[in-house]
Design a protein around this motif. Structure first.
Motif, PDB file in Angstrom:
ATOM      1  N   GLY A  10      44.210  50.087 -24.323  1.00  0.00           N
ATOM      2  CA  GLY A  10      43.686  49.056 -24.512  1.00  0.00           C
ATOM      3  C   GLY A  10      43.819  47.763 -25.373  1.00  0.00           C
ATOM      4  O   GLY A  10      44.797  47.664 -26.132  1.00  0.00           O
ATOM      5  N   PRO A  11      43.273  47.051 -25.249  1.00  0.00           N
ATOM      6  CA  PRO A  11      42.297  46.391 -24.378  1.00  0.00           C
ATOM      7  C   PRO A  11      42.401  46.274 -22.786  1.00  0.00           C
ATOM      8  O   PRO A  11      43.756  46.201 -22.614  1.00  0.00           O
ATOM      9  CB  PRO A  11      41.169  45.429 -24.763  1.00  0.00           C
ATOM     10  CG  PRO A  11      42.355  44.335 -24.947  1.00  0.00           C
ATOM     11  CD  PRO A  11      43.517  45.555 -26.045  1.00  0.00           C
ATOM     12  N   LYS A  12      41.516  47.008 -22.091  1.00  0.00           N
ATOM     13  CA  LYS A  12      42.350  47.405 -20.357  1.00  0.00           C
ATOM     14  C   LYS A  12      41.556  45.423 -19.772  1.00  0.00           C
ATOM     15  O   LYS A  12      40.789  45.339 -20.155  1.00  0.00           O
ATOM     16  CB  LYS A  12      40.628  48.820 -19.679  1.00  0.00           C
ATOM     17  CG  LYS A  12      41.425  49.146 -18.475  1.00  0.00           C
ATOM     18  CD  LYS A  12      40.917  49.716 -17.791  1.00  0.00           C
ATOM     19  CE  LYS A  12      41.166  51.186 -18.450  1.00  0.00           C
ATOM     20  NZ  LYS A  12      42.627  51.518 -18.204  1.00  0.00           N
ATOM     21  N   LEU A  30      35.031  52.708 -15.964  1.00  0.00           N
ATOM     22  CA  LEU A  30      36.293  51.928 -17.225  1.00  0.00           C
ATOM     23  C   LEU A  30      35.527  50.743 -17.037  1.00  0.00           C
ATOM     24  O   LEU A  30      36.123  50.327 -15.643  1.00  0.00           O
ATOM     25  CB  LEU A  30      36.763  52.737 -17.085  1.00  0.00           C
ATOM     26  CG  LEU A  30      37.493  54.094 -16.995  1.00  0.00           C
ATOM     27  CD1 LEU A  30      39.155  54.842 -16.789  1.00  0.00           C
ATOM     28  CD2 LEU A  30      37.471  54.604 -18.639  1.00  0.00           C
ATOM     29  N   VAL A  31      36.200  49.855 -17.676  1.00  0.00           N
ATOM     30  CA  VAL A  31      35.500  47.964 -17.092  1.00  0.00           C
ATOM     31  C   VAL A  31      36.428  47.674 -18.604  1.00  0.00           C
ATOM     32  O   VAL A  31      37.951  48.418 -19.168  1.00  0.00           O
ATOM     33  CB  VAL A  31      34.155  47.811 -17.513  1.00  0.00           C
ATOM     34  CG1 VAL A  31      33.565  48.531 -16.854  1.00  0.00           C
ATOM     35  CG2 VAL A  31      33.920  48.014 -18.752  1.00  0.00           C
ATOM     36  N   THR A  36      40.786  53.353 -23.641  1.00  0.00           N
ATOM     37  CA  THR A  36      41.083  54.543 -23.645  1.00  0.00           C
ATOM     38  C   THR A  36      41.964  55.516 -23.726  1.00  0.00           C
ATOM     39  O   THR A  36      42.792  55.060 -24.543  1.00  0.00           O
ATOM     40  CB  THR A  36      41.208  54.497 -22.071  1.00  0.00           C
ATOM     41  OG1 THR A  36      42.350  53.988 -21.274  1.00  0.00           O
ATOM     42  CG2 THR A  36      40.219  53.587 -20.823  1.00  0.00           C
ATOM     43  N   THR A  37      42.024  57.125 -23.442  1.00  0.00           N
ATOM     44  CA  THR A  37      42.789  57.151 -23.778  1.00  0.00           C
ATOM     45  C   THR A  37      43.377  58.874 -23.000  1.00  0.00           C
ATOM     46  O   THR A  37      42.024  58.824 -21.876  1.00  0.00           O
ATOM     47  CB  THR A  37      42.549  58.023 -25.221  1.00  0.00           C
ATOM     48  OG1 THR A  37      44.261  58.954 -25.716  1.00  0.00           O
ATOM     49  CG2 THR A  37      42.122  59.007 -25.067  1.00  0.00           C
ATOM     50  N   LEU A  38      44.120  59.307 -22.183  1.00  0.00           N
ATOM     51  CA  LEU A  38      44.489  60.615 -21.397  1.00  0.00           C
ATOM     52  C   LEU A  38      44.436  61.659 -22.709  1.00  0.00           C
ATOM     53  O   LEU A  38      44.690  61.784 -23.464  1.00  0.00           O
ATOM     54  CB  LEU A  38      45.766  60.061 -21.059  1.00  0.00           C
ATOM     55  CG  LEU A  38      45.833  59.448 -20.523  1.00  0.00           C
ATOM     56  CD1 LEU A  38      47.624  59.199 -19.882  1.00  0.00           C
ATOM     57  CD2 LEU A  38      45.107  59.028 -18.904  1.00  0.00           C
TER      58      LEU A  38
END
Length: 77
Positions: A10-12, A30-31, A36-38
């Motif tokens: 991120g940031p996305k 999700l915005v 995030t992570t997996l």
């Protein structure tokens, strides 16, 4: 402490293909701007990957994308 296997992304960007999909942990979308992570779940239905996992070898896991805070409890600085 952050598990060594988690990588923060991120940031996305607003144009990222996962924007609008639901977090695998909290079910909130999700915005743009999210970190995030997996989270790896396991070998899934792939028989070869199941065998590798059962033998203690490295394998390709299926994963869920979740908010960084959902996975770690940590706020993004």
């Amino acid at each position: 402490m952050i598990p060594r296997t988690l990588i923060r992304f991120g940031p996305k960007d607003a144009k990222h293909p996962s924007v609008g999909t639901l977090c695998g942990a909290c079910n909130e979308p999700l915005v743009a701007g999210d970190y995030t992570t997996l989270v790896a779940l396991g070998p899934g239905k792939d028989v070869e990957q199941q065998k590798r996992a059962a033998a203690g070898q490295t394998y390709q896991a299926i994963s869920l994308e979740v908010h960084w805070t959902c996975a770690t409890g940590l706020e993004v600085p």
